[in-house]
Design a protein around this motif. Structure first.
Motif, PDB file in Angstrom:
ATOM      1  N   LYS A   1     -15.867  25.885   0.310  1.00  0.00           N
ATOM      2  CA  LYS A   1     -17.540  25.869  -0.042  1.00  0.00           C
ATOM      3  C   LYS A   1     -17.724  25.113  -1.234  1.00  0.00           C
ATOM      4  O   LYS A   1     -18.693  25.587  -1.969  1.00  0.00           O
ATOM      5  CB  LYS A   1     -17.665  27.570  -0.465  1.00  0.00           C
ATOM      6  CG  LYS A   1     -17.423  28.312   0.703  1.00  0.00           C
ATOM      7  CD  LYS A   1     -17.529  29.998   0.089  1.00  0.00           C
ATOM      8  CE  LYS A   1     -17.291  30.984   1.532  1.00  0.00           C
ATOM      9  NZ  LYS A   1     -17.712  32.225   1.013  1.00  0.00           N
ATOM     10  N   GLY A   2     -17.167  23.960  -1.098  1.00  0.00           N
ATOM     11  CA  GLY A   2     -17.553  22.972  -2.144  1.00  0.00           C
ATOM     12  C   GLY A   2     -17.084  23.178  -3.515  1.00  0.00           C
ATOM     13  O   GLY A   2     -17.385  22.671  -4.492  1.00  0.00           O
ATOM     14  N   VAL A   3     -16.180  24.447  -3.527  1.00  0.00           N
ATOM     15  CA  VAL A   3     -15.550  24.540  -4.838  1.00  0.00           C
ATOM     16  C   VAL A   3     -13.968  24.464  -5.000  1.00  0.00           C
ATOM     17  O   VAL A   3     -13.853  23.311  -5.382  1.00  0.00           O
ATOM     18  CB  VAL A   3     -16.074  26.260  -5.358  1.00  0.00           C
ATOM     19  CG1 VAL A   3     -15.782  26.428  -6.793  1.00  0.00           C
ATOM     20  CG2 VAL A   3     -17.541  26.331  -5.193  1.00  0.00           C
ATOM     21  N   ASP A   4     -13.450  25.335  -5.014  1.00  0.00           N
ATOM     22  CA  ASP A   4     -11.815  25.401  -4.985  1.00  0.00           C
ATOM     23  C   ASP A   4     -11.191  24.644  -3.979  1.00  0.00           C
ATOM     24  O   ASP A   4     -11.862  24.186  -2.921  1.00  0.00           O
ATOM     25  CB  ASP A   4     -11.357  26.741  -4.945  1.00  0.00           C
ATOM     26  CG  ASP A   4     -11.558  27.675  -6.008  1.00  0.00           C
ATOM     27  OD1 ASP A   4     -10.925  29.025  -5.864  1.00  0.00           O
ATOM     28  OD2 ASP A   4     -12.312  27.392  -6.873  1.00  0.00           O
ATOM     29  N   SER A   5     -10.105  24.023  -4.067  1.00  0.00           N
ATOM     30  CA  SER A   5      -9.413  23.215  -3.011  1.00  0.00           C
ATOM     31  C   SER A   5      -7.785  23.541  -3.069  1.00  0.00           C
ATOM     32  O   SER A   5      -7.402  23.936  -4.039  1.00  0.00           O
ATOM     33  CB  SER A   5      -9.459  21.563  -3.493  1.00  0.00           C
ATOM     34  OG  SER A   5      -8.866  20.852  -2.725  1.00  0.00           O
ATOM     35  N   THR A   6      -7.595  23.335  -1.769  1.00  0.00           N
ATOM     36  CA  THR A   6      -5.962  23.382  -1.777  1.00  0.00           C
ATOM     37  C   THR A   6      -5.493  22.330  -1.047  1.00  0.00           C
ATOM     38  O   THR A   6      -6.156  21.571  -0.281  1.00  0.00           O
ATOM     39  CB  THR A   6      -5.652  24.573  -0.529  1.00  0.00           C
ATOM     40  OG1 THR A   6      -6.254  24.414   0.641  1.00  0.00           O
ATOM     41  CG2 THR A   6      -6.029  25.933  -1.428  1.00  0.00           C
ATOM     42  N   LEU A   7      -4.197  21.642  -1.471  1.00  0.00           N
ATOM     43  CA  LEU A   7      -3.451  20.582  -0.896  1.00  0.00           C
ATOM     44  C   LEU A   7      -2.264  21.142  -0.290  1.00  0.00           C
ATOM     45  O   LEU A   7      -1.527  21.734  -0.900  1.00  0.00           O
ATOM     46  CB  LEU A   7      -3.156  19.797  -2.015  1.00  0.00           C
ATOM     47  CG  LEU A   7      -2.387  18.392  -1.679  1.00  0.00           C
ATOM     48  CD1 LEU A   7      -3.192  17.363  -0.861  1.00  0.00           C
ATOM     49  CD2 LEU A   7      -2.017  17.553  -2.639  1.00  0.00           C
ATOM     50  N   LYS A   8      -1.774  20.931   0.954  1.00  0.00           N
ATOM     51  CA  LYS A   8      -0.696  21.231   1.588  1.00  0.00           C
ATOM     52  C   LYS A   8       0.124  20.150   1.939  1.00  0.00           C
ATOM     53  O   LYS A   8      -0.402  19.394   2.493  1.00  0.00           O
ATOM     54  CB  LYS A   8      -1.203  22.174   2.715  1.00  0.00           C
ATOM     55  CG  LYS A   8      -1.903  23.414   2.518  1.00  0.00           C
ATOM     56  CD  LYS A   8      -2.233  24.313   3.574  1.00  0.00           C
ATOM     57  CE  LYS A   8      -3.013  25.551   3.280  1.00  0.00           C
ATOM     58  NZ  LYS A   8      -3.451  26.288   4.475  1.00  0.00           N
ATOM     59  N   ILE A   9       1.355  20.441   2.001  1.00  0.00           N
ATOM     60  CA  ILE A   9       2.472  19.409   2.347  1.00  0.00           C
ATOM     61  C   ILE A   9       3.294  20.368   3.648  1.00  0.00           C
ATOM     62  O   ILE A   9       3.889  21.438   3.266  1.00  0.00           O
ATOM     63  CB  ILE A   9       3.369  19.007   1.422  1.00  0.00           C
ATOM     64  CG1 ILE A   9       2.546  18.264   0.168  1.00  0.00           C
ATOM     65  CG2 ILE A   9       4.271  17.950   1.797  1.00  0.00           C
ATOM     66  CD1 ILE A   9       3.297  17.974  -0.953  1.00  0.00           C
TER      67      ILE A   9
END
Lengths: 109, 117
Positions: free
Chosen positions: B71-79
């Protein structure tokens, strides 16, 4: 290939002296150059931005120069204090921010 | 003004396992960045979002890394799966203006230190 090189050696200086850090770059044509400070365990903190048409920028005890002919920026900390001890990163703006590896400065009391 | 928040601060996993990092940018900041900082090197941009769209992911190893901005706010990065060479600090940053605003100041979070054994 593109390269950003900062002083490879750590800088150890006496309190009150001036620290001078170098940032050299190749195969970039940045319109802007930025300097950041990074303390251990923390993210970088923005210090100064200088544009390609500016020769010099000052902020309190900090001074930055930018020579697009030499492809070099110099970062000076005058009247250094132990609290200035940190790693200093230069970063070039072309279409994204590209960072050098940083120079670690230690100011001895 | 609250700064950029990241969690967890530290993570230790074994190779081939998966891991996810979370970032909450400064309120109102349009642009969000994920950087990888390997010990002794400067941060390297992995991905840049403007609002919830990807602006640049040219240096993201897409076979194992993925990122989204909710929603254009929080972000997650996954490996998934992690390799030994993924050991690094993962920094999230945000900036107020849109992509391409070269004078826009980036504000960094404290980072997540990942160790892959």
């Amino acid at each position: 290939s593109q390269k950003i090189e900062q002083n490879s050696e750590a800088l150890n200086i006496q309190e009150g002296k001036t620290a001078t850090l170098t940032c050299n770059y190749t195969n970039y044509s940045p319109a802007y150059l930025q300097w950041y400070r990074q303390d251990p365990g923390r993210g970088p903190v923005f210090l100064l931005l200088i544009r390609e048409n500016e020769k010099e920028k000052r902020k309190e005890r900090l001074k930055v120069t930018f020579d697009t002919t030499l492809k070099q920026s110099l970062f000076h900390i005058t009247a250094s204090q132990p609290a200035d001890s940190a790693t200093y990163l230069c970063a070039l703006n072309d279409y994204k921010l590209s960072f050098g590896a940083g120079t670690t400065v230690t100011v001895r009391a | 003004e609250a700064g950029v928040a990241q969690s967890p601060r530290y993570k230790i996993i074994e190779k081939r396992q998966s891991v996810a990092f979370w970032c909450n940018p400064i309120s109102g900041h349009a642009t969000l960045y994920w950087y990888q900082q390997i010990l002794g090197q400067g941060p390297k941009l992995l991905i840049q979002f403007q609002n919830n769209g990807v602006v640049d992911d040219s240096q993201l190893p897409k076979d194992r890394f993925s990122a989204e901005r909710l929603k254009g706010v929080d972000s997650t990065l996954k490996i998934q799966p992690a390799k030994l060479e993924d050991s690094a600090v993962y920094l999230c940053a945000s900036s107020r203006l849109g992509a391409g605003e070269a004078t826009d100041t980036q504000y960094f979070g404290p980072g997540t230190r990942l160790t892959v054994l």
